[in-house]
Design a protein around this motif. Structure first.
Motif, PDB file in Angstrom:
ATOM      1  N   HIS B  29       0.828  -1.208   0.000  1.00 33.11           N
ATOM      2  CA  HIS B  29       0.000   0.000   0.000  1.00 33.11           C
ATOM      3  C   HIS B  29       0.866   1.262   0.000  1.00 33.11           C
ATOM      4  CE1 HIS B  29      -3.640  -2.270   1.933  1.00 33.11           C
ATOM      5  NE2 HIS B  29      -3.493  -2.529   0.642  1.00 33.11           N
ATOM      6  N   ASP B  30       0.284   2.316  -0.582  1.00 41.55           N
ATOM      7  CA  ASP B  30       1.004   3.591  -0.638  1.00 41.55           C
ATOM      8  C   ASP B  30       0.752   4.469   0.589  1.00 41.55           C
ATOM      9  OD1 ASP B  30       0.503   4.011  -4.215  1.00 41.55           O
ATOM     10  OD2 ASP B  30       2.171   3.123  -3.106  1.00 41.55           O
ATOM     11  N   THR B  31      -0.336   4.227   1.293  1.00 43.23           N
ATOM     12  CA  THR B  31      -0.737   5.134   2.369  1.00 43.23           C
ATOM     13  C   THR B  31      -0.767   4.405   3.697  1.00 43.23           C
ATOM     14  OG1 THR B  31      -2.132   6.242   0.739  1.00 43.23           O
ATOM     15  CG2 THR B  31      -2.460   6.850   3.043  1.00 43.23           C
ATOM     16  N   MET B  32      -0.217   5.066   4.705  1.00 44.73           N
ATOM     17  CA  MET B  32      -0.233   4.513   6.057  1.00 44.73           C
ATOM     18  C   MET B  32      -0.756   5.556   7.024  1.00 44.73           C
ATOM     19  SD  MET B  32       3.229   2.200   6.158  1.00 44.73           S
ATOM     20  CE  MET B  32       2.758   1.352   7.673  1.00 44.73           C
ATOM     21  N   TYR B  33      -1.279   5.061   8.174  1.00 40.43           N
ATOM     22  CA  TYR B  33      -1.977   5.921   9.136  1.00 40.43           C
ATOM     23  C   TYR B  33      -1.609   5.545  10.559  1.00 40.43           C
ATOM     24  CZ  TYR B  33      -5.153   5.916   5.077  1.00 40.43           C
ATOM     25  OH  TYR B  33      -5.693   5.985   3.812  1.00 40.43           O
ATOM     26  N   TRP B  34      -1.781   6.515  11.453  1.00 43.21           N
ATOM     27  CA  TRP B  34      -1.793   6.247  12.887  1.00 43.21           C
ATOM     28  C   TRP B  34      -3.125   6.741  13.456  1.00 43.21           C
ATOM     29  CZ3 TRP B  34       0.761   2.967  15.628  1.00 43.21           C
ATOM     30  CH2 TRP B  34       2.074   2.609  15.270  1.00 43.21           C
ATOM     31  N   TYR B  35      -3.772   5.858  14.245  1.00 48.99           N
ATOM     32  CA  TYR B  35      -5.002   6.177  14.938  1.00 48.99           C
ATOM     33  C   TYR B  35      -4.786   6.031  16.437  1.00 48.99           C
ATOM     34  CZ  TYR B  35      -7.930   5.847  10.727  1.00 48.99           C
ATOM     35  OH  TYR B  35      -8.509   6.045   9.496  1.00 48.99           O
ATOM     36  N   LYS B  36      -5.578   6.780  17.190  1.00 46.58           N
ATOM     37  CA  LYS B  36      -5.604   6.634  18.644  1.00 46.58           C
ATOM     38  C   LYS B  36      -7.010   6.232  19.056  1.00 46.58           C
ATOM     39  CE  LYS B  36      -4.836   9.269  22.925  1.00 46.58           C
ATOM     40  NZ  LYS B  36      -4.459  10.577  23.514  1.00 46.58           N
ATOM     41  N   GLN B  37      -7.107   5.186  19.867  1.00 49.51           N
ATOM     42  CA  GLN B  37      -8.393   4.820  20.460  1.00 49.51           C
ATOM     43  C   GLN B  37      -8.329   5.149  21.932  1.00 49.51           C
ATOM     44  OE1 GLN B  37      -9.621   0.651  20.633  1.00 49.51           O
ATOM     45  NE2 GLN B  37     -11.733   1.248  20.263  1.00 49.51           N
ATOM     46  N   PHE B  42     -13.410   5.865  20.974  1.00 43.90           N
ATOM     47  CA  PHE B  42     -13.398   6.446  19.630  1.00 43.90           C
ATOM     48  C   PHE B  42     -12.057   6.193  18.957  1.00 43.90           C
ATOM     49  CE2 PHE B  42     -17.222   8.554  18.731  1.00 43.90           C
ATOM     50  CZ  PHE B  42     -17.734   9.070  19.897  1.00 43.90           C
ATOM     51  N   LEU B  43     -12.122   5.837  17.670  1.00 42.37           N
ATOM     52  CA  LEU B  43     -10.923   5.713  16.849  1.00 42.37           C
ATOM     53  C   LEU B  43     -10.740   7.039  16.120  1.00 42.37           C
ATOM     54  CD1 LEU B  43     -11.224   2.205  15.224  1.00 42.37           C
ATOM     55  CD2 LEU B  43      -9.116   3.123  16.156  1.00 42.37           C
ATOM     56  N   LYS B  44      -9.645   7.731  16.435  1.00 43.99           N
ATOM     57  CA  LYS B  44      -9.419   9.039  15.805  1.00 43.99           C
ATOM     58  C   LYS B  44      -8.111   9.048  15.053  1.00 43.99           C
ATOM     59  CE  LYS B  44     -12.038  11.709  19.146  1.00 43.99           C
ATOM     60  NZ  LYS B  44     -12.019  12.764  20.176  1.00 43.99           N
ATOM     61  N   ILE B  45      -8.145   9.558  13.835  1.00 48.02           N
ATOM     62  CA  ILE B  45      -6.923   9.599  13.053  1.00 48.02           C
ATOM     63  C   ILE B  45      -5.977  10.652  13.622  1.00 48.02           C
ATOM     64  CG2 ILE B  45      -7.780  11.266  11.364  1.00 48.02           C
ATOM     65  CD1 ILE B  45      -6.225   9.480   9.270  1.00 48.02           C
ATOM     66  N   MET B  46      -4.700  10.307  13.589  1.00 49.52           N
ATOM     67  CA  MET B  46      -3.675  11.248  14.035  1.00 49.52           C
ATOM     68  C   MET B  46      -2.880  11.755  12.835  1.00 49.52           C
ATOM     69  SD  MET B  46      -2.278   9.053  17.259  1.00 49.52           S
ATOM     70  CE  MET B  46      -1.149  10.294  17.829  1.00 49.52           C
ATOM     71  N   PHE B  47      -2.335  10.809  12.082  1.00 49.21           N
ATOM     72  CA  PHE B  47      -1.472  11.149  10.941  1.00 49.21           C
ATOM     73  C   PHE B  47      -1.754  10.204   9.779  1.00 49.21           C
ATOM     74  CE2 PHE B  47       1.208  13.906  13.358  1.00 49.21           C
ATOM     75  CZ  PHE B  47       1.375  13.321  14.605  1.00 49.21           C
ATOM     76  N   SER B  48      -1.428  10.684   8.565  1.00 49.55           N
ATOM     77  CA  SER B  48      -1.416   9.812   7.413  1.00 49.55           C
ATOM     78  C   SER B  48      -0.258  10.199   6.505  1.00 49.55           C
ATOM     79  CB  SER B  48      -2.732   9.903   6.653  1.00 49.55           C
ATOM     80  OG  SER B  48      -2.666   9.109   5.491  1.00 49.55           O
ATOM     81  N   TYR B  49       0.414   9.182   5.979  1.00 46.16           N
ATOM     82  CA  TYR B  49       1.513   9.377   5.028  1.00 46.16           C
ATOM     83  C   TYR B  49       1.167   8.662   3.732  1.00 46.16           C
ATOM     84  CZ  TYR B  49       5.151  11.466   7.943  1.00 46.16           C
ATOM     85  OH  TYR B  49       5.904  12.331   8.700  1.00 46.16           O
ATOM     86  N   VAL B  88      -4.853   3.020  23.186  1.00 45.06           N
ATOM     87  CA  VAL B  88      -4.394   2.015  22.226  1.00 45.06           C
ATOM     88  C   VAL B  88      -4.138   2.733  20.907  1.00 45.06           C
ATOM     89  CG1 VAL B  88      -4.885  -0.154  21.056  1.00 45.06           C
ATOM     90  CG2 VAL B  88      -5.777   0.247  23.367  1.00 45.06           C
ATOM     91  N   TYR B  89      -2.971   2.519  20.335  1.00 45.64           N
ATOM     92  CA  TYR B  89      -2.585   3.156  19.079  1.00 45.64           C
ATOM     93  C   TYR B  89      -2.586   2.107  17.975  1.00 45.64           C
ATOM     94  CZ  TYR B  89      -1.302   7.125  21.931  1.00 45.64           C
ATOM     95  OH  TYR B  89      -1.355   8.184  22.806  1.00 45.64           O
ATOM     96  N   PHE B  90      -3.304   2.429  16.902  1.00 41.16           N
ATOM     97  CA  PHE B  90      -3.407   1.512  15.782  1.00 41.16           C
ATOM     98  C   PHE B  90      -2.746   2.116  14.552  1.00 41.16           C
ATOM     99  CE2 PHE B  90      -6.140  -1.772  17.350  1.00 41.16           C
ATOM    100  CZ  PHE B  90      -6.949  -1.176  18.289  1.00 41.16           C
ATOM    101  N   CYS B  91      -1.995   1.288  13.874  1.00 41.45           N
ATOM    102  CA  CYS B  91      -1.442   1.631  12.576  1.00 41.45           C
ATOM    103  C   CYS B  91      -2.367   1.020  11.520  1.00 41.45           C
ATOM    104  CB  CYS B  91      -0.037   1.024  12.482  1.00 41.45           C
ATOM    105  SG  CYS B  91       0.780   1.258  10.903  1.00 41.45           S
ATOM    106  N   ALA B  92      -2.450   1.642  10.353  1.00 43.48           N
ATOM    107  CA  ALA B  92      -3.272   1.105   9.275  1.00 43.48           C
ATOM    108  C   ALA B  92      -2.624   1.448   7.946  1.00 43.48           C
ATOM    109  CB  ALA B  92      -4.693   1.666   9.330  1.00 43.48           C
ATOM    110  N   SER B  93      -3.064   0.752   6.905  1.00 47.61           N
ATOM    111  CA  SER B  93      -2.583   1.087   5.562  1.00 47.61           C
ATOM    112  C   SER B  93      -3.729   0.924   4.571  1.00 47.61           C
ATOM    113  CB  SER B  93      -1.391   0.217   5.159  1.00 47.61           C
ATOM    114  OG  SER B  93      -1.796  -1.114   4.875  1.00 47.61           O
ATOM    115  N   SER B  94      -3.602   1.582   3.438  1.00 45.95           N
ATOM    116  CA  SER B  94      -4.619   1.456   2.397  1.00 45.95           C
ATOM    117  C   SER B  94      -4.003   1.757   1.034  1.00 45.95           C
ATOM    118  CB  SER B  94      -5.795   2.408   2.654  1.00 45.95           C
ATOM    119  OG  SER B  94      -5.424   3.753   2.417  1.00 45.95           O
TER     120      SER B  94
END
Lengths: 113, 110
Positions: B29-37, B42-49, B88-94
């Motif tokens: 994937h080209d895009t990655m994210y950090w979320y904070k729960q 609530f899952l809230k986005i912090m950053f995206s690259y 809890v911090y979650f990483c994600a990609s898309s």
């Protein structure tokens, strides 16, 4: 200001019956919607999505319905199985290519054997 | 094969310390994210690259700094940890559409 609302914090359903999870949104710019399932101590798992050009999308036991005029979507699970017990999150974005997802607070589904 | 992985899974530390959480995705994937729960779930986005460039930077204290050495990795460094950073911090990609999440890192600040 919650733009995506899941008003039922929990739901209990008998095994084999239908589970219906509801989600409302307020932002008219949202046109792509997703459902995620989350088990304890794991990350959310993508289940199914729907674009606003459709009003229904089906994948096996999971069907998502979208009512744009009411700004409401629902996830139907038929038949419900004990392994479906999890927290279900609704999420929305402005376009399938958007990087920004807005999540609801989640609904905890318990499927009783 | 784990698609999105995070380390560590649990992190307990004292206030004032600096810590890092690592994330790797093997989905191409080209895009990655950090979320904070947070405690309210609530899952809230912090950053995206996207391709190592910052594209989303929500209202997050400057103590949080993401670093993307390549498009398969997005690390989160937190300076001067505070009690309120416990979450809890979650990483994600898309690539397009759905985002795929890692297992989460539970951070506890004492």
């Amino acid at each position: 200001d919650q733009q995506v609302k899941q008003n039922s914090p929990s739901l209990s359903v008998q095994e084999g019956r239908i589970s219906i999870l509801n989600c409302d949104y307020t932002n008219s710019m949202f046109d792509y919607f997703l459902w995620y399932k989350k088990y304890p101590a794991e990350g959310p798992t993508f289940l199914i999505s729907i674009s606003s050009i459709k009003d229904k999308n089906e994948d096996g036991r999971f069907t998502v319905f979208l009512n744009k005029s009411a700004k409401h979507l629902s996830l139907h699970i038929v038949p419900s199985q004990p392994g479906d017990s999890a927290v279900y999150f609704c999420a929305a974005s402005s376009g399938a290519g958007s990087y920004q997802l807005t999540f609801g607070k989640g609904t905890k589904l318990s499927v009783i054997p | 094969d784990t698609a999105v992985s995070q380390t560590p899974k649990y992190l307990v530390t004292q206030m004032g310390n600096d810590k890092s959480i690592k994330c790797e995705q093997n989905l191409g994937h080209d895009t990655m994210y950090w979320y904070k729960q947070d405690s309210k779930k609530f899952l809230k986005i912090m950053f995206s690259y996207n391709n190592k460039e910052l594209i989303i930077n929500e209202t997050v204290p400057n103590r949080f700094s993401p670093k993307s050495p390549d498009k398969a990795h997005l690390n989160l460094h937190i300076n001067s940890l505070e009690l309120g950073d416990s979450a809890v911090y979650f990483c994600a990609s898309s690539q397009a559409g759905a985002q795929y999440f890692g297992p989460g890192t539970r951070l506890t600040v004492l």
